[in-house]
Design a protein around this motif. Sequence first.
Motif, PDB file in Angstrom:
ATOM      1  N   GLY A   1       5.076 -10.677   0.409  1.00 48.66           N
ATOM      2  CA  GLY A   1       4.028 -10.467   1.472  1.00 48.66           C
ATOM      3  C   GLY A   1       2.962  -9.746   0.453  1.00 48.66           C
ATOM      4  N   ILE A   2       3.959  -8.577  -1.024  1.00 42.43           N
ATOM      5  CA  ILE A   2       2.980  -8.058  -0.980  1.00 42.43           C
ATOM      6  C   ILE A   2       2.169  -8.337  -1.905  1.00 42.43           C
ATOM      7  N   PRO A   3       0.544  -8.075  -1.734  1.00 38.07           N
ATOM      8  CA  PRO A   3      -0.440  -8.078  -2.619  1.00 38.07           C
ATOM      9  C   PRO A   3      -0.418  -7.694  -3.680  1.00 38.07           C
ATOM     10  N   ARG A   4      -0.349  -6.765  -3.813  1.00 40.46           N
ATOM     11  CA  ARG A   4      -0.638  -6.018  -5.400  1.00 40.46           C
ATOM     12  C   ARG A   4       0.457  -5.409  -6.303  1.00 40.46           C
ATOM     13  N   SER A   5       1.253  -4.240  -7.186  1.00 36.63           N
ATOM     14  CA  SER A   5       1.641  -4.167  -7.648  1.00 36.63           C
ATOM     15  C   SER A   5       1.865  -3.614  -7.356  1.00 36.63           C
ATOM     16  N   PHE A   6       3.436  -1.989  -8.050  1.00 36.62           N
ATOM     17  CA  PHE A   6       3.893  -0.852  -6.925  1.00 36.62           C
ATOM     18  C   PHE A   6       2.791  -0.129  -6.877  1.00 36.62           C
ATOM     19  N   ASN A   7       2.763   0.532  -5.074  1.00 37.22           N
ATOM     20  CA  ASN A   7       1.935   1.292  -4.787  1.00 37.22           C
ATOM     21  C   ASN A   7       2.862   2.461  -3.763  1.00 37.22           C
ATOM     22  N   LEU A   8       2.203   3.246  -2.879  1.00 39.36           N
ATOM     23  CA  LEU A   8       2.814   4.404  -2.591  1.00 39.36           C
ATOM     24  C   LEU A   8       2.716   3.347  -0.629  1.00 39.36           C
ATOM     25  N   SER A   9       3.642   3.301  -0.081  1.00 40.51           N
ATOM     26  CA  SER A   9       4.840   3.476   1.159  1.00 40.51           C
ATOM     27  C   SER A   9       3.748   4.199   1.582  1.00 40.51           C
ATOM     28  N   ALA A  10       3.356   3.811   3.376  1.00 39.13           N
ATOM     29  CA  ALA A  10       3.101   4.578   4.772  1.00 39.13           C
ATOM     30  C   ALA A  10       3.492   6.341   4.460  1.00 39.13           C
ATOM     31  N   SER A  11       5.540   5.620   3.826  1.00 41.13           N
ATOM     32  CA  SER A  11       6.184   7.263   4.194  1.00 41.13           C
ATOM     33  C   SER A  11       6.374   7.567   2.502  1.00 41.13           C
ATOM     34  N   GLY A  12       5.608   6.849   1.915  1.00 39.18           N
ATOM     35  CA  GLY A  12       5.822   7.834   0.218  1.00 39.18           C
ATOM     36  C   GLY A  12       4.528   8.133   0.084  1.00 39.18           C
ATOM     37  N   SER A  13       3.332   7.893   1.061  1.00 35.46           N
ATOM     38  CA  SER A  13       2.496   8.589   1.339  1.00 35.46           C
ATOM     39  C   SER A  13       2.161  10.609   1.602  1.00 35.46           C
ATOM     40  N   ALA A  14       3.572  10.157   2.748  1.00 35.60           N
ATOM     41  CA  ALA A  14       2.860  11.620   3.204  1.00 35.60           C
ATOM     42  C   ALA A  14       4.329  12.159   2.595  1.00 35.60           C
ATOM     43  N   LEU A  15       5.146  11.848   2.034  1.00 41.29           N
ATOM     44  CA  LEU A  15       5.608  12.450   0.858  1.00 41.29           C
ATOM     45  C   LEU A  15       5.932  13.184  -0.115  1.00 41.29           C
ATOM     46  N   ARG A  16       4.180  12.018  -0.746  1.00 44.04           N
ATOM     47  CA  ARG A  16       3.775  12.820  -1.693  1.00 44.04           C
ATOM     48  C   ARG A  16       3.223  13.610  -1.440  1.00 44.04           C
ATOM     49  N   LEU A  17       2.439  14.521  -0.508  1.00 48.22           N
ATOM     50  CA  LEU A  17       1.390  15.857  -0.211  1.00 48.22           C
ATOM     51  C   LEU A  17       3.135  16.772   0.348  1.00 48.22           C
ATOM     52  N   LEU A  18       3.930  16.525   0.816  1.00 44.94           N
ATOM     53  CA  LEU A  18       5.560  17.589   1.353  1.00 44.94           C
ATOM     54  C   LEU A  18       5.719  17.660  -1.008  1.00 44.94           C
TER      55      LEU A  18
END
Length: 506
Positions: free
Chosen positions: A380-397
């Motif tokens: 169900g993922i329409p794109r290539s690699f991308n950050l998840s919601a969890s990854g988005s938050a951990l990116r800032l940390l």
Amino acid sequence: MKRIDNKNNLYKTASSLVVSGLILLGINACQGENNNNFISQNSRQNVTNPALSLATQRPLSPKYMCFNVNSVRIESWRDTDLVKNVSLLNPRMLRLPGGEVANYWDWQRGGLIEDTSSLPGGLPQFLRYQARKNTASKLEDFKIGLEATGTSPLFVLNMLTSDLKSQIQMLEKAEKIGIPVEYIELGNEFYFNIKNYNTVFPTPRSYAETANQWITAIKQKFPDVKTSVVGAIPIPQRSGRLQNWNKAILGPVLQNAEAITLHLYWENGLNSSSSTPFTEVEIPIVLGEPFRNWQTLQTDPNFQNIQNKKIWITEYNLRETKPDNQNQEQPKVAGTWAHGLYSAAMSMVFLEDSRVELICNHLLAGHPHFAAVIDKKAPGIPRSFNLSASGSALRLLGDATEEMTSAQKINFPEKYLLKGKNNFEYPSLYGWLFSNAKSQKGIILNLSPQPLKIDVTPLFTQPINYEQISGNPLTSNVNNDLLMNNKGTVSGALSLPPYSITKLSP
């Protein structure tokens, strides 16, 4: 999964709360009858504005932020989409070749062992099929990925289906081709009552004695390496092997090892027997679980008894138990923005114990319900690699901790708290200040449904840049389309959106 498209249902815009000098004002803003999860203590008293309080400074390892890699899921470390998104997370270290995968890893093949005849339980179910075909993670492949992402490895040695001689040869080759050998784990989760594990290590004591021998031999070849042995936080109703594990480990092995490894998977706090969708009233329960579970861990003797050693939390995440007899394809919380905030809070509470030297979120790349980077082949993922919601938050940390050498918890006044499971009280604002000799960065969570304001001048005397990510906690977010990102420069009052994470940097 239930979605709420009207953000006004979540982002209540009644009266903004204001923090002046990091003291919350606007007394009546959180006392509405429709917000029973927001509580106030002594709210009618007059409050002066004392100086900002910071907790005692603790050292911060340059390798603090790490991710666990399931190497059989990585088709190529040359994939530019993968490298780009891993780099966005800004990890300092990658755990290779992974967790349970490491116990069956053939480093020369660059994949799982081919001969499984000696395994009484065979390969684990998730490694029996497509995973066996992957041979794209030899040491040379790891080097490409490590260099491209600017990371170093945490090697998990194969003590189950390999031997000491072969593993030392692996480390020697890694060093020879330019991969640093600095951090080593002695196997993965041998405390579980699994046939394969019981055959090689019949008792916890047998693992302890073998690990001690391995550490001695490894340090003869690599005297500066840091080593960690398998530790455990017992789970109720599990086997005696797990319950008694640390008793055998803490004495004989930790004399030579620098650290003990722990894996922490905490639940969402909701009714696991129910298949009903995640709802608005459950948000404060979920977001309070990192704090409630952390408080519980502090009283666990297995955690308290780790003395004079570092703790490496090399796997951690939100774990969801599916309802019995329920065909629940979609988890309740995993993959939502609530999961992102949960992951950030969980990563940050570990900082409160100075024994914790590094943390590896599980998982680097895979399904968005679990991983920080979404596998492009996930259903169900329409794109290539991308950050998840969890990854988005951990990116800032990851950005906030980069090159920082110390950390201090920001002591926001406990004027306003949130109520979680069993009326557990936890902070609506939670943050840390990170420093080195030249600079400071900060990270702040607003876990409340209210917009809040803080005065950043007690933290930063000069104008400071900020980046914020916020969103609907109920929304499953596989492409970041539904998250809001806000950037700017501020001097003085900074608005914190509801359900947000904010990074502050020069």
